[in-house]
Design an enzyme around this catalytic site. Structure first.
Site, PDB file in Angstrom:
ATOM      1  N   THR A 141       6.373  16.655  24.886  1.00  0.00           N
ATOM      2  CA  THR A 141       7.789  16.349  25.120  1.00  0.00           C
ATOM      3  C   THR A 141       8.510  17.574  25.667  1.00  0.00           C
ATOM      4  OG1 THR A 141       7.735  14.734  23.318  1.00  0.00           O
ATOM      5  CG2 THR A 141       9.911  15.557  23.969  1.00  0.00           C
ATOM      6  N   GLN A 194      -1.724  11.875  28.558  1.00  0.00           N
ATOM      7  CA  GLN A 194      -2.818  10.954  28.229  1.00  0.00           C
ATOM      8  C   GLN A 194      -4.056  11.158  29.098  1.00  0.00           C
ATOM      9  OE1 GLN A 194      -3.113   9.077  25.664  1.00  0.00           O
ATOM     10  NE2 GLN A 194      -1.016   9.014  24.909  1.00  0.00           N
ATOM     11  N   SER A 224      -0.622  17.832  26.010  1.00  0.00           N
ATOM     12  CA  SER A 224      -0.366  17.975  24.574  1.00  0.00           C
ATOM     13  C   SER A 224      -1.695  18.027  23.834  1.00  0.00           C
ATOM     14  CB  SER A 224       0.454  16.770  24.112  1.00  0.00           C
ATOM     15  OG  SER A 224       0.708  16.863  22.737  1.00  0.00           O
ATOM     16  N   HIS A 234      -2.616  17.401  20.750  1.00  0.00           N
ATOM     17  CA  HIS A 234      -3.050  16.412  19.748  1.00  0.00           C
ATOM     18  C   HIS A 234      -3.642  15.141  20.358  1.00  0.00           C
ATOM     19  CE1 HIS A 234       0.398  13.407  19.440  1.00  0.00           C
ATOM     20  NE2 HIS A 234       1.006  14.362  20.122  1.00  0.00           N
ATOM     21  N   THR A 265       8.223  33.462  19.404  1.00  0.00           N
ATOM     22  CA  THR A 265       6.906  33.947  18.977  1.00  0.00           C
ATOM     23  C   THR A 265       5.896  32.807  19.051  1.00  0.00           C
ATOM     24  OG1 THR A 265       7.964  35.560  17.572  1.00  0.00           O
ATOM     25  CG2 THR A 265       5.653  35.066  17.074  1.00  0.00           C
ATOM     26  N   CYS A 298       5.292   5.225  19.360  1.00  0.00           N
ATOM     27  CA  CYS A 298       6.697   5.589  19.222  1.00  0.00           C
ATOM     28  C   CYS A 298       7.578   4.346  19.197  1.00  0.00           C
ATOM     29  CB  CYS A 298       7.118   6.480  20.391  1.00  0.00           C
ATOM     30  SG  CYS A 298       5.910   7.728  20.765  1.00  0.00           S
TER      31      CYS A 298
HETATM   32  N1  PLP Z   1       3.820  11.674  27.265  1.00  0.00           N
HETATM   33  C1  PLP Z   1       2.941  10.724  26.971  1.00  0.00           C
HETATM   34  C2  PLP Z   1       2.363   9.899  28.072  1.00  0.00           C
HETATM   35  C3  PLP Z   1       2.560  10.500  25.642  1.00  0.00           C
HETATM   36  O1  PLP Z   1       1.678   9.540  25.374  1.00  0.00           O
HETATM   37  C4  PLP Z   1       3.124  11.303  24.632  1.00  0.00           C
HETATM   38  C5  PLP Z   1       2.784  11.060  23.223  1.00  0.00           C
HETATM   39  O2  PLP Z   1       2.564   9.957  22.791  1.00  0.00           O
HETATM   40  C6  PLP Z   1       4.032  12.299  25.006  1.00  0.00           C
HETATM   41  C7  PLP Z   1       4.355  12.454  26.331  1.00  0.00           C
HETATM   42  C8  PLP Z   1       4.664  13.189  23.986  1.00  0.00           C
HETATM   43  O3  PLP Z   1       3.781  14.194  23.561  1.00  0.00           O
HETATM   44  P1  PLP Z   1       4.085  15.001  22.227  1.00  0.00           P
HETATM   45  O4  PLP Z   1       3.822  14.062  21.103  1.00  0.00           O
HETATM   46  O5  PLP Z   1       3.146  16.151  22.230  1.00  0.00           O
HETATM   47  O6  PLP Z   1       5.503  15.434  22.304  1.00  0.00           O
END
Ligand code: PLP
Length: 395
Positions: free
Chosen positions: A77, A183, A203, A205, A241, A329
């Site tokens: 994000t 993704q 990202s 995770h 940091t 989400c």
């Molecule tokens: N963009 C996409 C396509 C995602 O699937 C996600 C998370 O589900 C994000 C952005 C957001 O990533 P983060 O959870 O690291 O903020």
């Protein structure tokens, strides 16, 4: 009481992924022994700086770019928000953004905010398969367009957009291009060295790394404006940091993704395909959403006529199957998926949609179990549905 992970069937790898044990092993010493501040001049700090630079090299290897083009952030994000803000700050006369109807809320909601602050946003539509109309996109570009943002792969359907083509198109018109590749990174090969992409978000995770750490690729020829001000970390591109242990973990996750991608793509794709084809064969009035060719190998978005996905999630949860309705989400939102809505799928398909997403730690045995559970859940919901019972009675 918490659910023991070995009891669950986790088919929601687009929401987040299990940490790879090798990633945990790599990051732990930076939470215990090596706690120095990477900006400190003494060796105890500078060795930590070295670990961050190794992580940067590993992420750059995965993306086929230079280490200096990687800026670590707190999440996908933040990377997305930073890219749009940077483009708007670079030329204050350019207040127009072009994006797509299927972006994640990390782009959509930000655009809504930007509109409130006087920017204009053009949202390019997709067809029933989730493919972008490139002509529409080209026509949307104006002299005052600051940036085009289009995702590499959609989180709900897995549909892959032709981002390299869009980037060329943007470059030809002198417009910056950002791609949300959260993704895609780790699932499909990415080589940025010769591409026209200016910014790319990822990202950790989503690729078996920890939550709360991400990266933004900044093409070395592109200008940039930072969003956070303070210390000179990340070469003055992102103050604060560094989240050292998580950055080290992202580096390891990137290295593993690169090493295993070829093999994993085949294994995960075959698991996904077997799951999808079996369900489509077993359950009447079931359909797959999104282009089935230009798609991530791990994602299956399915719609089952006559059910409500919220009800399905509840019953699947009782059977310890984890999956999503649309994106994680949006679970709990009554509006249904904005992605499937943008694809103009019927109300029934939107209401009855489930997303299953596979990953490194899924097994064929789990797929077998899920293939028993999902049809039972769909049948049960259909039997309970007043709409459906009435239709059967009339027939
Ligand atoms: N963009 C996409 C396509 C995602 O699937 C996600 C998370 O589900 C994000 C952005 C957001 O990533 P983060 O959870 O690291 O903020």
């Amino acid at each position: 009481m918490m659910i023991a992970p070995d009891k669950i069937i986790y088919l929601d790898n687009n929401a987040t992924t299990q940490l790879d044990p090798a990633v945990i092993e790599e990051m732990l010493p930076f939470l215990t022994t090596y706690y120095g501040n990477p900006s400190s001049g003494y060796q105890f700090g500078s060795q930590v700086r070295g670990a961050i630079e190794t992580a940067r090299e590993r992420v750059a290897d995965l993306l086929g770019c230079m280490p200096s083009e990687i800026v670590f952030t707190s999440c996908g994000t933040e990377s997305n928000n930073t890219a749009l803000n940077a483009a708007l700050l670079l030329d204050l006369a350019r207040r127009h953004i072009v994006t797509t109807a299927v972006e994640h809320s990390a782009i959509h909601k930000h655009c809504e905010q930007l509109v409130e602050r006087g920017c204009e946003v053009t949202v390019v539509s997709v067809d029933q398969d989730g493919n972008l109309d490139l002509e529409e996109l080209e026509h949307a570009i104006r002299p005052e367009t600051a940036i085009i943002s289009a995702m590499w792969a959609n989180n709900e359907t897995g549909v892959i957009l032709p981002v390299e083509k869009i980037a060329e198109l943007a470059r030809a018109q002198g417009v910056l291009f950002h791609t949300d590749a959260v993704q895609a990174v780790g699932k499909v090969p990415i080589r940025l060295s010769d591409s026209a992409i200016n910014f790319l978000s990822l990202s950790a995770h989503k690729l078996h790394g920890p939550k709360g750490v991400g990266a933004l690729y900044l093409n070395r020829r592109s200008a940039f404006r930072s969003m956070l001000f303070g210390g000179g970390q990340e070469n003055n591109r992102r103050a604060g940091t560094e989240n050292v242990a998580s950055i080290v973990a992202l580096g390891k996750a990137a290295e593993l993704a690169l090493e295993t991608m070829e093999e994993e793509q085949v294994r995960v794709r075959s698991m996904r395909d077997r799951f999808e084809e079996t369900l489509l064969g077993k359950i009447p009035e079931a359909s797959a959403n999104g282009d089935r060719e230009a798609r991530l190998p791990n994602t299956s978005s399915l719609s089952f006529a006559g059910i409500e996905s919220e009800g399905a999630l509840l019953l699947l949860d009782r059977q310890k199957v984890c999956c999503s309705a649309g994106s994680a989400c949006q679970t709990g939102s009554l509006q249904g998926s904005h992605v499937l809505r943008a694809m103009n799928l019927g109300e029934d398909a939107i209401r009855g949609s489930l997303r299953f997403s596979f990953g490194r730690f899924n097994t064929e045995a789990e797929v077998d179990e899920a293939l028993e559970i999902v049809p039972r859940v769909v049948s049960k919901l259909r039997a309970m549905s007043p709409r459906r019972s009435a239709a059967v009675a009339i027939a």
